[in-house]
Write a protein that holds these residues in place. Structure first.
Motif, PDB file in Angstrom:
ATOM      1  N   LEU A 175      39.539  58.848  51.162  1.00 40.18           N
ATOM      2  CA  LEU A 175      38.410  59.188  50.295  1.00 40.18           C
ATOM      3  C   LEU A 175      37.388  58.052  50.290  1.00 40.18           C
ATOM      4  O   LEU A 175      36.177  58.285  50.195  1.00 40.18           O
ATOM      5  N   LEU A 176      37.890  56.814  50.364  1.00 40.26           N
ATOM      6  CA  LEU A 176      37.026  55.628  50.331  1.00 40.26           C
ATOM      7  C   LEU A 176      36.983  54.954  51.693  1.00 40.26           C
ATOM      8  O   LEU A 176      37.900  55.079  52.501  1.00 40.26           O
ATOM      9  N   THR A 177      35.910  54.224  51.928  1.00 43.33           N
ATOM     10  CA  THR A 177      35.793  53.460  53.173  1.00 43.33           C
ATOM     11  C   THR A 177      36.647  52.198  53.063  1.00 43.33           C
ATOM     12  O   THR A 177      37.078  51.800  51.975  1.00 43.33           O
ATOM     13  N   ASP A 178      36.895  51.549  54.189  1.00 45.93           N
ATOM     14  CA  ASP A 178      37.683  50.314  54.193  1.00 45.93           C
ATOM     15  C   ASP A 178      37.014  49.242  53.330  1.00 45.93           C
ATOM     16  O   ASP A 178      37.684  48.518  52.582  1.00 45.93           O
ATOM     17  N   ASP A 179      35.696  49.139  53.417  1.00 46.54           N
ATOM     18  CA  ASP A 179      34.969  48.138  52.635  1.00 46.54           C
ATOM     19  C   ASP A 179      35.094  48.422  51.136  1.00 46.54           C
ATOM     20  O   ASP A 179      35.234  47.489  50.331  1.00 46.54           O
ATOM     21  N   GLU A 180      35.050  49.699  50.760  1.00 47.19           N
ATOM     22  CA  GLU A 180      35.174  50.058  49.340  1.00 47.19           C
ATOM     23  C   GLU A 180      36.562  49.739  48.820  1.00 47.19           C
ATOM     24  O   GLU A 180      36.712  49.229  47.697  1.00 47.19           O
ATOM     25  N   MET A 181      37.586  50.023  49.614  1.00 46.50           N
ATOM     26  CA  MET A 181      38.958  49.723  49.180  1.00 46.50           C
ATOM     27  C   MET A 181      39.166  48.213  49.042  1.00 46.50           C
ATOM     28  O   MET A 181      39.803  47.745  48.089  1.00 46.50           O
ATOM     29  N   LEU A 182      38.631  47.456  49.982  1.00 47.41           N
ATOM     30  CA  LEU A 182      38.746  45.995  49.912  1.00 47.41           C
ATOM     31  C   LEU A 182      38.047  45.478  48.658  1.00 47.41           C
ATOM     32  O   LEU A 182      38.546  44.584  47.964  1.00 47.41           O
ATOM     33  N   CYS A 183      36.887  46.050  48.357  1.00 48.55           N
ATOM     34  CA  CYS A 183      36.125  45.668  47.166  1.00 48.55           C
ATOM     35  C   CYS A 183      36.946  45.889  45.897  1.00 48.55           C
ATOM     36  O   CYS A 183      36.939  45.060  44.985  1.00 48.55           O
ATOM     37  N   ILE A 184      37.676  47.006  45.844  1.00 50.19           N
ATOM     38  CA  ILE A 184      38.470  47.326  44.652  1.00 50.19           C
ATOM     39  C   ILE A 184      39.675  46.390  44.552  1.00 50.19           C
ATOM     40  O   ILE A 184      40.025  45.924  43.463  1.00 50.19           O
ATOM     41  N   TYR A 185      40.326  46.102  45.668  1.00 43.91           N
ATOM     42  CA  TYR A 185      41.448  45.153  45.629  1.00 43.91           C
ATOM     43  C   TYR A 185      40.967  43.782  45.147  1.00 43.91           C
ATOM     44  O   TYR A 185      41.635  43.108  44.353  1.00 43.91           O
ATOM     45  N   LYS A 186      39.786  43.362  45.608  1.00 44.18           N
ATOM     46  CA  LYS A 186      39.246  42.071  45.171  1.00 44.18           C
ATOM     47  C   LYS A 186      38.955  42.055  43.672  1.00 44.18           C
ATOM     48  O   LYS A 186      39.072  41.013  43.016  1.00 44.18           O
ATOM     49  N   SER A 187      38.590  43.215  43.136  1.00 44.72           N
ATOM     50  CA  SER A 187      38.275  43.275  41.699  1.00 44.72           C
ATOM     51  C   SER A 187      39.479  42.935  40.836  1.00 44.72           C
ATOM     52  O   SER A 187      39.332  42.468  39.706  1.00 44.72           O
ATOM     53  N   HIS A 188      40.678  43.153  41.370  1.00 45.62           N
ATOM     54  CA  HIS A 188      41.891  42.812  40.621  1.00 45.62           C
ATOM     55  C   HIS A 188      42.151  41.306  40.620  1.00 45.62           C
ATOM     56  O   HIS A 188      43.034  40.838  39.912  1.00 45.62           O
ATOM     57  N   PHE A 189      41.385  40.599  41.393  1.00 41.61           N
ATOM     58  CA  PHE A 189      41.512  39.144  41.430  1.00 41.61           C
ATOM     59  C   PHE A 189      40.237  38.472  40.925  1.00 41.61           C
ATOM     60  O   PHE A 189      39.934  37.329  41.272  1.00 41.61           O
ATOM     61  N   GLY A 190      39.482  39.225  40.115  1.00 42.71           N
ATOM     62  CA  GLY A 190      38.339  38.638  39.434  1.00 42.71           C
ATOM     63  C   GLY A 190      37.001  38.776  40.119  1.00 42.71           C
ATOM     64  O   GLY A 190      35.983  38.311  39.577  1.00 42.71           O
ATOM     65  N   VAL A 191      36.968  39.380  41.304  1.00 44.44           N
ATOM     66  CA  VAL A 191      35.690  39.566  41.996  1.00 44.44           C
ATOM     67  C   VAL A 191      35.059  40.867  41.501  1.00 44.44           C
ATOM     68  O   VAL A 191      35.610  41.950  41.710  1.00 44.44           O
ATOM     69  N   VAL A 192      33.914  40.754  40.849  1.00 47.74           N
ATOM     70  CA  VAL A 192      33.272  41.925  40.257  1.00 47.74           C
ATOM     71  C   VAL A 192      32.748  42.860  41.342  1.00 47.74           C
ATOM     72  O   VAL A 192      32.047  42.438  42.263  1.00 47.74           O
TER      73      VAL A 192
END
Length: 442
Positions: A245-262
């Protein structure tokens, strides 16, 4: 036959009865309508049709008037006969079984009164787990009040509403209305699970493979209203990532959000349901005194300058000493009496929005005021008059004096104004009487 004994069908009939008799017996009918799939012939009078509907008037008297029989294939026979009954007698029959068909006909023939009656029936659905169906109907036929009530119910009961059989049939626009809300009472994982069901249903309708790409195409920009950083990590890792459903970049962005990257793509703002929002309280009285003898219902009009959820009311308690009492273990007299507090909230069209009765054991130890917290919040829209009403409890009460006509809560920035109510019994006005305050959330 003796002329003196002859009776006429018009005798002792009111105008609607005469008109219905002429319709049912096809007396002087001058137009034939072919109705429904079977093109059932129904005779009527152009005069009556034109007098009740601007659409029919244009049809018969416009620049290009229709001649001969009129074909109406999109309204079924039963529905059209109900509409004719309304035209001739002003009587309309709307039920849960025919409301959608009646609403279609009312919209087609510009029958404002019938649309209002349909909306009244649909409002019952709006306050149930089938609120998504009511929302879709309201959006389709531009029924603003029904749309608001449906959304209000969905916000407070999101999970059960999304589990309704009607929810997957929501249009893209209605789904967007829901997902834009910050009030939804469910987890973001619940929302994401529903989105997969909705997307697969859209693919089925289009006879497409329920792939992530096709679901993404069906969602369009609505995808970005899902707050993926708040979706449970286990569900995200197992279901979302494997769905494409999501692109690779979008999934990476969401994983980063769990480590404080907005995330700049998906919001991580938590949805806060009304039940968990901060509650504010405004008091309108300056002094408390008593006793005040009251008769009838106590009532007051209030108006908020912002949309709020009304959560409760502060009332003044009885002043008199109750006749029933008990003794505590120290042999001190402790008076107690059971009283019922019944509160109603009506809108400016006098429609009841809320009614609740609570029972309290009252005694001198209870003080002068009591806060009644509602079992469910009541949506109050800005700059609109609402009436709060309390049934007569048959006892003298404490009451407020030098009450304020306008009160502003500094924390929330909400200003609530009060006005006199014409239906109030003796005792309560803007400056004196019952209703010590209101509690609400923004």
């Amino acid at each position: 036959m003796d002329a003196n004994n002859a009776t006429d069908w018009r005798d002792d009939k009111a105008l609607p009865d005469c008109m219905m008799y002429m319709l049912q017996n096809e007396i002087m009918c001058d137009v034939t309508l072919r109705v429904g799939d079977n093109r059932t012939p129904i005779k009527a009078h152009k005069y009556m049709l034109s007098s009740r509907s601007a659409v029919f008037h244009t049809m018969f008297e416009g620049s290009l008037p229709e001649k001969g029989e009129i074909t109406i294939p999109d309204v079924d026979e039963d529905t059209f006969r109900h509409i004719l009954k309304y035209f001739y007698s002003d009587v309309i029959t709307i039920t849960n079984n025919n409301v959608k068909e009646m609403l279609y006909a009312a919209d087609k023939y510009m029958l404002a009164a019938v649309k209002r009656e349909c909306e009244t029936v649909l409002k019952q659905t709006a306050k149930s787990e089938h609120a998504t169906k009511a929302l879709q109907t309201a959006y389709q036929y531009h029924l603003s009040e029904l749309q608001t009530e449906s959304l209000d119910y969905i916000e407070m009961n999101t999970k059960s509403c999304l589990l309704s059989e009607h929810a997957v049939s929501l249009s893209k626009d209605c789904l967007e209305l829901i997902l834009k809300s910050d009030y939804l009472n469910c987890t973001e994982t619940d929302i994401c699970q529903f989105i997969f069901k909705w997307g697969k249903h859209q693919c089925d309708l289009a006879k497409l493979e329920p792939s992530g790409g096709n679901m993404r195409e069906a969602l369009g920009n609505i995808l970005y209203l899902i707050r993926f950083p708040n979706v449970g990590m286990e569900f995200f890792s197992k279901e979302v990532t494997s769905s494409c459903l999501l692109t690779d970049d979008e999934m990476l962005c969401i994983y980063k959000s769990h480590f404080g990257v907005v995330s700049k793509t998906f919001s991580s703002c938590l949805r806060t349901p009304v039940s968990k929002r901060k509650t504010y309280l405004v008091n309108r009285y300056s002094q408390i005194t008593g006793p005040m003898g009251t008769s009838g219902k106590q009532s007051l009009i209030f108006l908020s300058d912002k949309d709020v959820w009304l959560k409760g009311v502060v009332i003044f308690l009885p002043h008199v000493q109750p006749a029933t009492y008990n003794y505590d273990c120290y042999d001190q007299q402790v008076y107690q009496v059971c009283i019922n507090i019944s509160i109603r909230i009506m809108d400016d069209s006098n429609e009841e929005k809320f009614h609740e009765t609570q029972q309290i054991n009252y005694g001198p130890q209870c003080g002068h005021i009591w806060q009644m917290n509602f079992s469910k919040p009541v949506r109050v829209h800005s700059m609109r008059d609402y009436i709060i009403q309390m049934d007569d409890i048959g006892l003298q009460i404490y009451y407020g004096r030098a009450c304020k006509e306008s009160v502003t809560d500094l924390q929330s920035g909400v200003t609530i104004k009060f006005k006199n109510s014409k239906v109030s019994g003796d005792g309560t006005t803007v400056s004196i009487g019952q209703f010590a305050g209101l509690s609400f959330s923004v």
